[in-house]
Design a protein around this motif. Sequence first.
Motif, PDB file in Angstrom:
ATOM      1  N   THR A  75      -7.811   0.465  -6.401  1.00 28.29           N
ATOM      2  CA  THR A  75      -7.784  -0.526  -5.329  1.00 28.29           C
ATOM      3  C   THR A  75      -9.009  -1.421  -5.443  1.00 28.29           C
ATOM      4  OG1 THR A  75      -6.632   0.999  -3.841  1.00 28.29           O
ATOM      5  CG2 THR A  75      -7.770  -0.881  -2.835  1.00 28.29           C
ATOM      6  N   ALA A 122       0.820  -1.217   0.000  1.00 28.91           N
ATOM      7  CA  ALA A 122       0.000   0.000   0.000  1.00 28.91           C
ATOM      8  C   ALA A 122       0.852   1.263   0.000  1.00 28.91           C
ATOM      9  CB  ALA A 122      -0.934  -0.001   1.211  1.00 28.91           C
ATOM     10  N   HIS A 179      -3.959  11.354  -8.547  1.00 29.33           N
ATOM     11  CA  HIS A 179      -4.410  11.832  -7.245  1.00 29.33           C
ATOM     12  C   HIS A 179      -5.789  11.312  -6.857  1.00 29.33           C
ATOM     13  CE1 HIS A 179      -0.902  14.343  -7.304  1.00 29.33           C
ATOM     14  NE2 HIS A 179      -1.310  14.992  -8.387  1.00 29.33           N
ATOM     15  N   TYR A 186      -4.987  -4.823  -6.669  1.00 24.24           N
ATOM     16  CA  TYR A 186      -5.004  -3.587  -7.444  1.00 24.24           C
ATOM     17  C   TYR A 186      -5.206  -3.868  -8.920  1.00 24.24           C
ATOM     18  CZ  TYR A 186      -3.072  -1.684  -3.153  1.00 24.24           C
ATOM     19  OH  TYR A 186      -2.894  -1.325  -1.838  1.00 24.24           O
ATOM     20  N   LYS A 212       0.843   4.017  -2.969  1.00 22.09           N
ATOM     21  CA  LYS A 212       0.552   5.428  -2.669  1.00 22.09           C
ATOM     22  C   LYS A 212       1.631   6.338  -3.258  1.00 22.09           C
ATOM     23  CE  LYS A 212      -0.361   8.590   1.185  1.00 22.09           C
ATOM     24  NZ  LYS A 212      -0.508   8.702   2.664  1.00 22.09           N
ATOM     25  N   ARG A 213       2.894   5.950  -3.081  1.00 24.43           N
ATOM     26  CA  ARG A 213       3.995   6.754  -3.620  1.00 24.43           C
ATOM     27  C   ARG A 213       3.968   6.772  -5.141  1.00 24.43           C
ATOM     28  NH1 ARG A 213       8.680   4.164   0.287  1.00 24.43           N
ATOM     29  NH2 ARG A 213       8.167   5.324   2.184  1.00 24.43           N
ATOM     30  N   ARG A 227       1.364   6.362  -7.131  1.00 30.08           N
ATOM     31  CA  ARG A 227       0.256   7.226  -7.575  1.00 30.08           C
ATOM     32  C   ARG A 227       0.656   8.698  -7.525  1.00 30.08           C
ATOM     33  NH1 ARG A 227      -4.147   3.932  -3.994  1.00 30.08           N
ATOM     34  NH2 ARG A 227      -5.147   2.708  -5.667  1.00 30.08           N
ATOM     35  N   ALA A 228       1.309   9.094  -6.435  1.00 29.06           N
ATOM     36  CA  ALA A 228       1.694  10.499  -6.283  1.00 29.06           C
ATOM     37  C   ALA A 228       2.674  10.922  -7.369  1.00 29.06           C
ATOM     38  CB  ALA A 228       2.317  10.715  -4.902  1.00 29.06           C
ATOM     39  N   ASP A 269      -6.861   8.206  -7.744  1.00 26.51           N
ATOM     40  CA  ASP A 269      -6.794   6.738  -7.819  1.00 26.51           C
ATOM     41  C   ASP A 269      -7.609   6.184  -8.994  1.00 26.51           C
ATOM     42  OD1 ASP A 269      -5.521   7.305  -5.484  1.00 26.51           O
ATOM     43  OD2 ASP A 269      -6.892   6.208  -4.183  1.00 26.51           O
TER      44      ASP A 269
END
Length: 222
Positions: free
Chosen positions: A207, A187, A200, A213, A191-192, A194-195, A202
């Motif tokens: 998920t 996770a 932003h 995913y 998250k990293r 995606r950033a 998703d």
Amino acid sequence: MASEMPVLLVADPDEDLVKELAASLEREGVSVTGVRDGAQALLQAGALQPDVVLVAATLPVIGAVDFVRAVRLSRAVPVLLGVGEGHAEKAVQALAAGASACVARPYRVPELLPFIQASPRVLAVGAVELDVVAHQVRVDGRAVHLPLREFELLHYLMRNVDRTVTRDQIMRHVWNTMEGGSTNTIAVHVKRLRARLGDHEDKLIQTVRGVGYRLSKSGNVA
């Protein structure tokens, strides 16, 4: 880059077998480099940046299973294991270590070609483009730097675009282990990632709760 000849690295102690395979594959538009042991194969895997690697189950110096483990630490290149009679246990070990598939040895060109032709150097999903060989990612033409683990994670998701991959599959194919991993580890990396991609909301990397995913072809990034 997609128009260049695909490059196959063959690691096999039987020099005559490799020469015969190379002659056949080069007629099919495949560039082949042959080496005779696992140590040479590791060096050439870094120098050549091949599209696919084919290693014999009987690989000397550095064995096939150890080679797969080593190459998986730095690259996502597909690795095929050439197996013959009596190699079932080694095949299981190599697949667990991250090998992509097993093929018959002596090698058959019709069996190998689909793997070679299905391994593009550049993957593109929407605005995201990933160059497997150069280890580069671009979003809307803008270069995005990804640490190795996030690059491998994105590569795995892009190879499985529009398919849900489980957390166990991610641990096996990206972390090359089924031990010591946690859903939190995955996770955090998602998250990293995606950033860095600008995902932003998703929409690109979705998920699937309780499962894993999915990278969506219709997802957009900012």
